[in-house]
Design an enzyme around this catalytic site. Structure first.
Site, PDB file in Angstrom:
ATOM      1  N   GLY A  35       0.965  -1.340  -0.032  1.00  0.00           N
ATOM      2  CA  GLY A  35       0.041  -0.126   0.111  1.00  0.00           C
ATOM      3  C   GLY A  35       1.047   1.309   0.068  1.00  0.00           C
ATOM      4  CB  CYS A  36       0.575   4.287   1.728  1.00  0.00           C
ATOM      5  SG  CYS A  36       1.651   5.884   2.195  1.00  0.00           S
ATOM      6  CG  PHE A  37       5.854   4.735  -1.497  1.00  0.00           C
ATOM      7  CD1 PHE A  37       5.505   5.891  -0.831  1.00  0.00           C
ATOM      8  CD2 PHE A  37       6.336   4.775  -2.717  1.00  0.00           C
ATOM      9  CE1 PHE A  37       5.444   7.062  -1.814  1.00  0.00           C
ATOM     10  CE2 PHE A  37       6.280   5.676  -3.733  1.00  0.00           C
ATOM     11  CZ  PHE A  37       5.965   7.142  -2.998  1.00  0.00           C
ATOM     12  CB  CYS A  39       2.370   3.182   5.815  1.00  0.00           C
ATOM     13  SG  CYS A  39       1.034   4.645   5.705  1.00  0.00           S
ATOM     14  CE1 TYR A 192      -3.201   7.973   3.327  1.00  0.00           C
ATOM     15  CE2 TYR A 192      -1.075   7.526   4.366  1.00  0.00           C
ATOM     16  CZ  TYR A 192      -2.173   6.960   3.529  1.00  0.00           C
ATOM     17  OH  TYR A 192      -2.034   5.895   2.803  1.00  0.00           O
TER      18      TYR A 192
END
Length: 216
Positions: A35-37, A39, A192
């Site tokens: 997912g979001c890099f 994170c 976020y």
């Protein structure tokens, strides 16, 4: 991007298969998409034995894609993180066990609030030994979870580091305008991550086995 030492891939588009030769002596690499890099990078920067993390893109059909192109969902790339680690401190298998328990590996269409191809999960292997270890780690995680895991084990492809502004985003001190007002990158990242529900979902799935959720 780096926890203890500065590391930077100086040539964009270098193959993940070749990147270890540019790294510190006696270190190895793991390439994953979760997912979001931002994170994934912030999670693995806290692991003992990890000496560097680099956010970037892999698995697509466009050379040296921009962030806008990838998030536009037309290049086929995953947001990915290249993890450099000291195998004398932490093993490839141990990192994979942490990885599977830091994501929702049951979701084929993205992660948490981030939807679409760039946010799929995957493990990108360089050889048969890594493939064997990755498949075993996935199988054990699936047995523990009691649900089908859809995270793919794929052959490593070109890895394109993201622009500098996306590296170490969770530590950034630059002020940016967000829907929450003007915040530093670090504060915007925290907002976020919480709004996206990443840690809540990971804890729901993995409970006490979730290695990073309690840290945020």
């Amino acid at each position: 991007m780096i926890l203890r030492e500065r590391f930077c891939a100086t040539v964009l588009g270098i193959s993940a298969l070749l990147m270890p030769v540019m790294m510190h002596a006696e270190t190895e690499t793991l390439l994953v998409a979760g997912g979001c890099f931002w994170c994934v990078e912030s999670d693995f920067d806290t692991v003992d034995g990890v000496v560097g993390t680099t956010s970037g893109f892999t698995g697509g059909h466009v050379e040296n894609p921009s962030y806008r192109e990838v998030t536009g969902k037309r290049t086929g790339h995953y947001e990915a993180v290249l993890i450099e680690y000291d195998p004398a401190v932490v093993t490839y298998r141990e990192l994979l066990d942490l990885f599977f328990r830091s994501i929702d590996p049951t979701d084929p269409n993205g992660q948490f609030c981030d939807r679409g191809p760039p946010y799929r999960t995957g493990v990108f292997v360089e050889n048969d030994d890594q493939r064997r270890i990755a498949i075993a780690a996935r199988s054990d995680a699936q047995d523990e979870l009691g649900r089908r895991i859809v995270t793919k084990v794929l052959n490593a492809d070109e890895f394109w580091p993201a622009p500098d502004k996306h590296q170490d985003y969770h530590l950034g001190t630059n002020s940016i305008l967000t829907r929450f007002g003007i915040l530093t990158q670090a504060d915007a990242y925290k907002r976020y991550r919480k709004a996206c529900g990443r840690d809540q979902r990971v804890q729901e799935l993995w409970g006490e086995s979730a290695p990073f959720a309690h840290m945020h």
